[in-house]
Design an enzyme around this catalytic site. Structure first.
Site, PDB file in Angstrom:
ATOM      1  N   CYS A 129      -9.620   4.312 -46.812  1.00 13.35           N
ATOM      2  CA  CYS A 129      -9.205   5.578 -47.425  1.00 13.35           C
ATOM      3  C   CYS A 129      -9.176   5.503 -48.951  1.00 13.35           C
ATOM      4  CB  CYS A 129      -7.848   5.993 -46.884  1.00 13.35           C
ATOM      5  SG  CYS A 129      -7.805   5.982 -45.090  1.00 13.35           S
ATOM      6  N   HIS A 273      -5.405  11.391 -51.221  1.00 12.24           N
ATOM      7  CA  HIS A 273      -5.993  11.153 -49.906  1.00 12.24           C
ATOM      8  C   HIS A 273      -5.209  11.968 -48.884  1.00 12.24           C
ATOM      9  CE1 HIS A 273      -7.229   9.441 -46.215  1.00 12.24           C
ATOM     10  NE2 HIS A 273      -6.179   8.652 -46.065  1.00 12.24           N
ATOM     11  N   ASN A 304      -7.273  13.537 -41.176  1.00 15.48           N
ATOM     12  CA  ASN A 304      -7.471  12.413 -42.096  1.00 15.48           C
ATOM     13  C   ASN A 304      -8.898  11.891 -41.909  1.00 15.48           C
ATOM     14  OD1 ASN A 304      -7.630   9.829 -43.213  1.00 15.48           O
ATOM     15  ND2 ASN A 304      -5.542   9.265 -42.636  1.00 15.48           N
TER      16      ASN A 304
END
Ligand SMILES: CC(C)(COP(=O)(O)OP(=O)(O)OC[C@H]1O[C@@H](n2cnc3c(N)ncnc32)[C@H](O)[C@@H]1OP(=O)(O)O)[C@@H](O)C(=O)NCCC(=O)NCCS
Length: 348
Positions: A129, A273, A304
């Site tokens: 990420c 993020h 996500n």
């Protein structure tokens, strides 16, 4: 005979532009929408629990045709068009992904070829990420040392391929998609210092359940008849990740602001993020971000998407008018490794 003392051979310095910036951003979201209601067919949960604990209402999952390569080409094509350059001007293609399931060759070479980037250098990186920030830092360096004039950075994931739909702590979180930016030479700084790092002591808190060789060995041992999950999936210690993100990442975000010499009230956007809406809210508080700064909340509809999440959120904020070209945005990625990367950028 006189002896000559030649000066030692010296490598000619390689210099590019003084600074770099992002010139174009593009995203690709898979067609298939998975609302929370569908997730409830796999796990014992509720729409309300998922929304309040994570902020997610729906996510996109890729179909068979929406490969890592295809999603990347779609996103990158938009970024290149917005940058107003020809694909042949791209000198390097950096693809950040943890979910391209074919280990070699790098998917970047295929993507580069499909986009028409000629003989551009092309390689994949694995920084989960934080992958977009890691790629951005490489691109900034390449443009400034002259090893590439324009660099394409792609964050792309098919996390649905690595999701165990029976795991209550992850089944609702992950999504698929691609986001891309074009980085090129600039007269003024458009990408701040990358504040990045890792903490390998916490390598186990988000990881693949087992390595591929272990999985295949088990498959052989049980001759395909075992009832354990043999396909590796992503596992995470949710609370540990949550605490780390809230405590440590707000500090990293502040360091990125300080390194860029920018105060929170000078930001035109905060694009963290998209891990969890509660993590975002906690960071806003810790950073004392003024309410006037728009914050990316793309997770609600995208889930996500790891390396893809920041460029996808950036594209959405610009397309919706929430943020404007030329605004300063604080970006921060963090995840499996553990790894992190934060900086301030000028939006394309
Ligand atoms: C995953 C996450 C949403 C779970 O939330 P949490 O509040 O930590 O949940 P916990 O695991 O502590 O469980 C709390 C309760 O919810 C329950 N629960 C867990 N998963 C559930 C689900 N999917 N649906 C409903 N209830 C659930 C647990 O059983 C527990 O119940 P109990 O209190 O009766 O024992 C949260 O930890 C998180 O977002 N972590 C960060 C994840 C992240 O950002 N990852 C990506 C990093 S890149």
């Amino acid at each position: 005979m006189t002896e000559t003392h030649d000066a030692p051979a010296r490598i000619r310095p390689s210099r590019g532009a003084d600074f770099s910036r992002i010139y174009g951003v593009g995203g690709y979201r898979p067609v298939r929408v998975i609302p929370n209601e569908e997730v409830l067919q796999w796990i014992d949960s509720s729409d309300e629990w998922i929304r309040t604990r994570s902020g997610i209402s729906e996510r996109r999952w890729a179909g068979p045709e929406e490969t890592v390569s295809e999603m990347s080409v779609q996103a990158a094509g938009k970024a290149i068009a917005q940058a107003g350059i020809a694909p042949e001007q791209i000198g390097a293609v950096v693809v950040s992904t943890v979910s391209h399931l074919k280990q070699t060759p790098a998917i970047a070479t295929e993507i580069s070829h499909r986009l028409g980037c000629g003989t551009a250098a092309a390689f994949d990186i694995s920084a989960a990420c934080a992958g977009f920030g890691y790629g951005l830092s490489l691109a900034d360096g390449m443009v400034r040392t002259g090893s590439a004039e324009y660099v394409l950075v792609i964050g792309v994931e098919r996390l649905s391929d690595l999701t165990d739909t029976s795991d209550r702590s992850t089944a609702f979180i992950f999504g698929d998609g691609a986001g891309a930016v074009v980085v090129g030479p600039a007269a003024e700084p458009g990408i701040g210092k990358m504040v990045w790092g890792s903490d390998g002591a916490q390598a186990d808190v988000i990881s693949q359940t087992q390595a591929w060789d272990t999985a295949f060995a088990k498959e052989d041992a049980v001759n395909g008849a075992g009832d354990e999950i043999k396909w590796p999936a992503l596992r995470m210690e949710g609370q540990t990740v949550f605490r780390w993100a809230v405590w440590e990442m707000a500090k990293v975000a502040q360091q990125a602001l300080d390194a860029a010499g920018i105060s929170a009230d000078q930001l035109g956007a905060f694009i963290p993020h998209q891990a969890n809406m509660r993590i975002t809210d906690a960071m806003i508080k810790a950073l004392k971000l003024p309410a006037s700064v728009p914050v990316a909340r793309d997770i609600a509809e995208t889930g996500n998407t790891s390396a893809a999440s920041i460029p996808l959120a950036m594209e959405r904020m610009l397309a919706s008018g929430e943020a404007k070209s030329g605004d300063l945005a604080l970006v921060i990625g963090f995840g499996a490794g553990l790894v992190y990367a934060a900086t301030v950028v000028t939006l394309p």
